[in-house]
Design an enzyme around this catalytic site. Structure first.
Site, PDB file in Angstrom:
ATOM      1  N   HIS A   1       0.984  -1.206  -0.019  1.00 48.84           N
ATOM      2  CA  HIS A   1       0.304  -0.400  -0.142  1.00 48.84           C
ATOM      3  C   HIS A   1       0.919   1.236   0.493  1.00 48.84           C
ATOM      4  CE1 HIS A   1      -3.039  -2.586   2.425  1.00 48.84           C
ATOM      5  NE2 HIS A   1      -3.476  -2.575   1.422  1.00 48.84           N
TER       6      HIS A   1
ATOM      7  N   CYS B   1      -2.953   0.197  10.276  1.00 50.16           N
ATOM      8  CA  CYS B   1      -4.280  -0.631   9.249  1.00 50.16           C
ATOM      9  C   CYS B   1      -4.874  -1.217  10.310  1.00 50.16           C
ATOM     10  CB  CYS B   1      -3.247  -1.609   8.233  1.00 50.16           C
ATOM     11  SG  CYS B   1      -1.789  -2.782   9.262  1.00 50.16           S
TER      12      CYS B   1
HETATM   13  C1  CIR Z   1      -4.263  -7.812   3.225  1.00 48.74           C
HETATM   14  O1  CIR Z   1      -2.667  -8.918   2.693  1.00 48.74           O
HETATM   15  O2  CIR Z   1      -4.410  -7.447   2.490  1.00 48.74           O
HETATM   16  C2  CIR Z   1      -3.551  -8.031   4.383  1.00 48.74           C
HETATM   17  N1  CIR Z   1      -3.138  -9.106   5.189  1.00 48.74           N
HETATM   18  C3  CIR Z   1      -2.512  -7.224   4.803  1.00 48.74           C
HETATM   19  C4  CIR Z   1      -3.495  -5.449   4.660  1.00 48.74           C
HETATM   20  C5  CIR Z   1      -2.400  -4.191   6.399  1.00 48.74           C
HETATM   21  N2  CIR Z   1      -3.462  -3.238   5.733  1.00 48.74           N
HETATM   22  C6  CIR Z   1      -2.960  -2.084   5.497  1.00 48.74           C
HETATM   23  O3  CIR Z   1      -1.219  -1.931   6.330  1.00 48.74           O
HETATM   24  N3  CIR Z   1      -3.854  -0.708   5.712  1.00 48.74           N
END
Ligand code: CIR
Length: 255
Positions: A159, A246
Site C-alpha cells: 500500500h 492498518c
Molecule cells: C492484506 O494483504 O490485505 C493483509 N494481509 C494486510 C493488510 C494490511 N493493511 C494495511 O496496512 N492497511
C-alpha cells in the site's frame, strides 16, 4: 479521537500475503500485542471502539482498509482483495454513529491503506489493491469538501502507507525504495533507515507517532528530528503484512 479497531481473528494465519513469505503466526501472541496496541491508543487519548471478531475473515483486524474517514464523511471501501469484501458491513454500522456513510461501488476498488490524508490533500497509492475507478469515485465524494486527490505510483510494497506516512501536517516518513519523494516535495521528508525496509508505516496520534518496536534505527532518526515515538511490538501483525496504521480507523469525535 475515536479509534475503531477489530479483534484478531483465529484464522489470521490464513491472511492475504502479497510481498511477504508466509511464516507461522502465534494468534495468542497476536491478540496480546493487539491489546497492547489498543491500550497505547487509549494512553494517547483515544476512545476505543472494538468491533467484534470476524472469525472466518483472516484479515479483518486490518480495519483501516475498509473505510476512509474524514471529518465530514465515511467512505466504505471496496477492497482490492475479494476475500476481504465481507469485512466492511459491521464497520459501516459502527461508523454511522459518527458520520454520513458513502460507498465505493464496482468496478472501483480501494484499500484504506492506500489513502494518505494530510490536511486537505489526499494521496492515493497506485497499487494492485486500488484502481483508477476507485480513486475517481473517492475523488468525486471528497471534492465538495475541499479535498484534492493525487495518485502516487508505488513499487514493491502493498500500500501507499507501507511506503510513506505523515509525521505531522508538514512532514512525512518515507521509504525511498518504494515511493518517489517527488510527490511529497511540499513536505519535509525523513527517510527510513535503509536496513529497516518496512519502517515507513507510523500511526500519527496527536503529537506522537506509534511505530513497530522492530525499527530502532528509524526511531533514532525520528527522535533526532524531534518526533515523539511510541514503539509497540506488533511482530505477529507484521507477519500478516500489516503494521500500525492498518489496525485502526482514527476519527475526530465531533466533526
Ligand atoms: C492484506 O494483504 O490485505 C493483509 N494481509 C494486510 C493488510 C494490511 N493493511 C494495511 O496496512 N492497511
Amino acid at each position: 479521537m475515536i479509534a475503531i479497531t477489530r479483534e484478531v481473528s483465529t484464522s489470521l494465519a490464513h491472511c492475504e500475503l502479497s510481498f511477504l513469505q508466509r511464516s507461522p503466526i502465534d494468534v495468542t501472541l497476536a491478540r496480546a500485542q493487539h491489546r497492547a496496541y489498543q491500550q497505547a491508543l487509549e494512553q494517547l487519548g483515544c476512545t476505543l471502539v472494538a468491533l467484534p471478531t470476524l472469525a472466518e475473515m483472516p484479515d479483518a483486524v486490518f480495519v483501516e482498509d475498509v473505510a476512509i474517514v474524514t471529518d465530514e464523511v465515511a467512505v466504505m471501501a471496496r477492497t482490492g482483495a475479494v476475500s476481504r469484501r465481507g469485512e466492511g458491513a459491521s464497520a459501516a454500522a459502527a461508523l454511522r454513529a459518527y458520520r454520513p456513510v458513502r460507498t465505493i461501488e464496482a468496478p472501483g476498488t480501494i484499500d484504506g491503506g492506500d489513502v494518505l490524508r494530510i490536511g486537505r490533500r489526499i494521496f492515493i497509492g497506485d497499487s494492485a489493491r486500488t484502481n483508477a475507478d476507485g480513486t475517481a469515485q473517492l475523488t468525486a465524494i471528497l471534492a465538495p469538501f475541499g479535498y484534492t486527490v493525487e495518485r502516487v505510483p508505488i513499487r514493491e510494497c502493498l500500500h501507499l502507507k507501507s511506503a510513506v506516512t505523515a509525521l505531522d501536517d508538514t512532514r512525512v516518513l518515507l521509504q525511498p525504495a518504494w515511493v518517489d519523494a517527488s510527490a511529497f516535495s511540499d513536505f519535509g521528508i525523513v527517510e527510513t533507515d535503509p536496513s529497516e525496509e518496512h519502517a515507513a508505516n507510523v500511526l500519527r496520534v496527536g503529537t506522537h507517532v506509534m511505530s513497530p518496536a522492530s525499527f530502532p534505527r528509524t526511531h533514532a532518526r525520528l527522535r533526532a528530528a524531534g518526533v515523539s515515538v511510541v514503539p509497540v511490538d506488533v511482530s505477529e501483525i507484521q507477519r500478516a503484512e500489516g503494521a500500525v496504521t492498518c489496525c485502526s480507523i482514527l476519527l475526530r469525535e465531533t466533526a
